[in-house]
Design a protein around this motif. Structure first.
Motif: not given
Length: 99
Positions: A1-13, A91-99
């Protein structure tokens, strides 16, 4: 199994009302995907309520394999949901990891 976690930062303005509307649209679109993409085992979108934190959106999902994550990533309905953030994403950050 894989967990897929993504974070998003939207433009400040981005005005607060527009930011909230886009976040809500994205959440609705992503959480509708399990009915359209069979490889998704679990998916949820969290919208940050703490203004002291850096990220605006957290996407959490589970798949049977990394291949399934790749299938999901290119699926037209997922691509369409991602386009909701195209003009407002800083911006975007992503991690995919097995569990």
């Amino acid at each position: 199994m894989v967990k897929h976690i993504v974070l998003f930062k939207l433009k400040e303005e981005l005005p607060a009302t527009e930011k909230q509307a886009v976040m809500n649209q994205f959440k609705e679109a992503i959480e509708a995907l399990p009915a359209k993409i069979s490889v998704i085992r679990k998916i949820e979108v969290g919208l940050n309520v703490n203004p002291a934190e850096a990220w605006d959106i957290a996407l959490y999902s589970e798949f049977d394999s990394l291949e399934d994550v790749k299938t999901y990533a290119v699926h037209p309905d997922h691509v369409a949901a991602g386009k909701l953030l195209a003009d407002v994403k800083l911006n975007r950050a992503c991690v995919d990891y097995e569990f």
